[in-house]
Each structure stands twice: as C-alpha cells, then as structure tokens.
Design an enzyme around this catalytic site. Sequence first.
Site, PDB file in Angstrom:
ATOM      1  N   TRP A   8       0.822  -1.227   0.000  1.00  0.00           N
ATOM      2  CA  TRP A   8       0.000   0.000   0.000  1.00  0.00           C
ATOM      3  C   TRP A   8       0.848   1.267   0.000  1.00  0.00           C
ATOM      4  O   TRP A   8       0.326   2.366  -0.160  1.00  0.00           O
ATOM      5  CB  TRP A   8      -0.904   0.027   1.230  1.00  0.00           C
ATOM      6  CG  TRP A   8      -2.050  -0.939   1.196  1.00  0.00           C
ATOM      7  CD1 TRP A   8      -2.362  -1.827   0.197  1.00  0.00           C
ATOM      8  CD2 TRP A   8      -3.051  -1.119   2.207  1.00  0.00           C
ATOM      9  NE1 TRP A   8      -3.481  -2.537   0.525  1.00  0.00           N
ATOM     10  CE2 TRP A   8      -3.921  -2.118   1.759  1.00  0.00           C
ATOM     11  CE3 TRP A   8      -3.284  -0.529   3.447  1.00  0.00           C
ATOM     12  CZ2 TRP A   8      -5.031  -2.545   2.504  1.00  0.00           C
ATOM     13  CZ3 TRP A   8      -4.377  -0.952   4.201  1.00  0.00           C
ATOM     14  CH2 TRP A   8      -5.239  -1.946   3.728  1.00  0.00           C
ATOM     15  N   LYS A   9       2.131   1.120   0.294  1.00  0.00           N
ATOM     16  CA  LYS A   9       3.021   2.287   0.418  1.00  0.00           C
ATOM     17  C   LYS A   9       2.435   3.248   1.469  1.00  0.00           C
ATOM     18  O   LYS A   9       1.838   2.782   2.434  1.00  0.00           O
ATOM     19  CB  LYS A   9       3.230   2.944  -0.953  1.00  0.00           C
ATOM     20  CG  LYS A   9       3.665   1.902  -1.997  1.00  0.00           C
ATOM     21  CD  LYS A   9       4.164   2.466  -3.282  1.00  0.00           C
ATOM     22  CE  LYS A   9       4.566   1.328  -4.208  1.00  0.00           C
ATOM     23  NZ  LYS A   9       5.189   1.762  -5.444  1.00  0.00           N
ATOM     24  N   HIS A  93      12.868  -1.951  -0.804  1.00  0.00           N
ATOM     25  CA  HIS A  93      12.034  -1.452  -1.901  1.00  0.00           C
ATOM     26  C   HIS A  93      12.756  -0.300  -2.598  1.00  0.00           C
ATOM     27  O   HIS A  93      13.486   0.466  -1.951  1.00  0.00           O
ATOM     28  CB  HIS A  93      10.681  -0.980  -1.355  1.00  0.00           C
ATOM     29  CG  HIS A  93       9.716  -0.678  -2.458  1.00  0.00           C
ATOM     30  ND1 HIS A  93       9.698   0.544  -3.099  1.00  0.00           N
ATOM     31  CD2 HIS A  93       8.775  -1.432  -3.061  1.00  0.00           C
ATOM     32  CE1 HIS A  93       8.771   0.513  -4.049  1.00  0.00           C
ATOM     33  NE2 HIS A  93       8.194  -0.673  -4.039  1.00  0.00           N
ATOM     34  N   GLU A  95      11.830   2.502  -3.492  1.00  0.00           N
ATOM     35  CA  GLU A  95      11.587   3.828  -2.891  1.00  0.00           C
ATOM     36  C   GLU A  95      12.441   4.017  -1.641  1.00  0.00           C
ATOM     37  O   GLU A  95      12.891   5.128  -1.350  1.00  0.00           O
ATOM     38  CB  GLU A  95      10.093   4.003  -2.610  1.00  0.00           C
ATOM     39  CG  GLU A  95       9.322   4.241  -3.911  1.00  0.00           C
ATOM     40  CD  GLU A  95       7.943   3.614  -3.969  1.00  0.00           C
ATOM     41  OE1 GLU A  95       7.340   3.349  -2.916  1.00  0.00           O
ATOM     42  OE2 GLU A  95       7.464   3.371  -5.102  1.00  0.00           O
ATOM     43  N   GLY A 170       4.853   2.471 -10.707  1.00  0.00           N
ATOM     44  CA  GLY A 170       3.977   3.640 -10.656  1.00  0.00           C
ATOM     45  C   GLY A 170       3.897   4.411 -11.960  1.00  0.00           C
ATOM     46  O   GLY A 170       3.397   5.532 -11.998  1.00  0.00           O
ATOM     47  N   SER A 209       3.585  -1.690 -12.063  1.00  0.00           N
ATOM     48  CA  SER A 209       2.422  -1.415 -12.909  1.00  0.00           C
ATOM     49  C   SER A 209       1.589  -2.669 -13.224  1.00  0.00           C
ATOM     50  O   SER A 209       1.046  -2.803 -14.314  1.00  0.00           O
ATOM     51  CB  SER A 209       2.842  -0.704 -14.196  1.00  0.00           C
ATOM     52  OG  SER A 209       3.381   0.570 -13.895  1.00  0.00           O
TER      53      SER A 209
HETATM   54  P1  13P Z   1       2.919  -0.031  -8.791  1.00  0.00           P
HETATM   55  O1  13P Z   1       2.139  -1.316  -8.850  1.00  0.00           O
HETATM   56  O2  13P Z   1       2.127   1.139  -8.329  1.00  0.00           O
HETATM   57  O3  13P Z   1       3.679   0.210 -10.070  1.00  0.00           O
HETATM   58  O4  13P Z   1       4.039  -0.244  -7.650  1.00  0.00           O
HETATM   59  C1  13P Z   1       4.804  -1.377  -7.658  1.00  0.00           C
HETATM   60  C2  13P Z   1       5.541  -1.477  -6.389  1.00  0.00           C
HETATM   61  O5  13P Z   1       6.427  -0.673  -6.104  1.00  0.00           O
HETATM   62  C3  13P Z   1       5.172  -2.549  -5.449  1.00  0.00           C
HETATM   63  O6  13P Z   1       6.099  -2.660  -4.419  1.00  0.00           O
END
Ligand code: 13P
Length: 246
Positions: A8-9, A93, A95, A170, A209
């Site tokens: 979910w971030k 991750h 990020e 993303g 994605s």
């Molecule tokens: P998205 O599915 O939004 O591209 O993100 C992928 C992700 O970073 C899952 O950890």
Amino acid sequence: MRLIAANWKMNKTVSETREYIEKFLRLIGEPEDREVLICPPFTSLYVAGEMLKGSSVKLGAQNCHFERKGAFTGEVSLPMLREVGCSYVIVGHSERRHIFGETDDLINRKLVACLEEGIRPILCVGEKLEDREAGMTFKVVETQIRIALSGIEHLTDRIDIAYEPVWAIGTGVPASPEDAVEVHRFIREILRDINPKAEGGTRILYGGSVNPENAPEFMKHQEIEGLLVGGASLDPESFAKIVNSF
Ligand code: 13P
C-alpha cells in the site's frame, strides 16, 4: 504456492484500512492454491492484524529496523512487527533505496535480522531506466542480490525476491512478461550459484504497474511465482481481481 502481495506504500488511515479489509475479505473468500499478503503502513498494522486473524490472508510490513530495540527514533523493530501479526516484511524497496538512501549493506543487515526473528523478508531488486539503457540490468540485479544475501547464503530459501524494475513502478508501463521472465531466470541462476542445495524455496515475484488486466499475462509464466502490487492494490475490488485473475 504463488504469492500475491499488496504494497500500500504510504496510503490509508486506520479507518480506511478497516473499510478495505472488510470488503476484501468478503470478495476474496478462502483461496487455497495461492498465498495472499497485505502490507499496510505501520499505523494500520495492528488493526489489520486483528481483522485478518482467522483468515488465510497474511500481514506484512513495508520496512523494518535491524536492531531489536533501542535509541533509533522513528524506527520500528521486528519484534514489534511480529507482535502485531506480521509474518512478512518488504526489504529494500526501490523507494527506500532511492528516496531514503538505503544501501545494499543496510538491506543485508535487515535481511539478517528478519531471518533471526523468523519473519520472511521479500527482498526487492531492480534496475533504473538508465541501467537498462546501458545494458546493465543483469549486473545491477546481481550486485543487489549478492550483497543483500552475503553471510546468509545458506538460508536463501527463507527469503522471497521481488523483481521490480524502477522504470515500471507507478508509471503505468510494466515490463513485458518476456523481459520479466528473462530477469527471473537470471535471478534463479544466481540463487542456484549462491545456494546450490536450496532447491527452490525462494519465490521470485514481479512488481511494477501490475493491474487486473495484465496480471494473467505475467502469471501464465511459471518463472513468475507471484506479484507485488502497488497502485492497483489500493482498491479492494481491483486487488481481489488480481488475486483471482489466474
Ligand atoms: P505499482 O504497482 O504502483 O507500479 O508499484 C509497484 C511497487 O512498487 C510494489 O512494491
């Protein structure tokens, strides 16, 4: 068993989490041939853990600290995560690597701590666009994996790996399933080299994605042993569709 995981971030408050899980559990039933995992932000873990008790859906965190306790302001330890019901934690991750400066060495310390605590880590690896354009994809991924697993080579079967190309996260532009398969095969070769005795055990997931439409295209390849879903996991219907899409 293949693993379908939601990251979910930094999304959803406690009340939004409650609403989501209530809906999701109704939609999902009790899938028997696939493992389902939800990784909410720290503040939602406790309530999510309470709601998921008695269901087959697992709970994971998105990050952890490698020390068990102490003067580490703002950090969350693995014993804390265990007590709220986490059996998984996402480590490294992209990020965390690119926005918060996590290094391969730090990620290695976190993996060691997860194994000591008995919480299964999902190690994230993946190349940036410039790496791919420079033909460096394999080199980058190999370096990330070898450093992350150093000293725990004999325990690779207690870890899952998510291949998440940074340019696909993303952006709405996923890797092609064929490109993903190529990297997944390469990761499997590295794992065989690192720990020839492991005989699988490590699942290699794809992330970047993924949505309900493209999920079955990935999952028809046996090399893709699961998905790590960001944006499309934020809606319970969409995530349930992904879980049931293959
Ligand atoms: P998205 O599915 O939004 O591209 O993100 C992928 C992700 O970073 C899952 O950890």
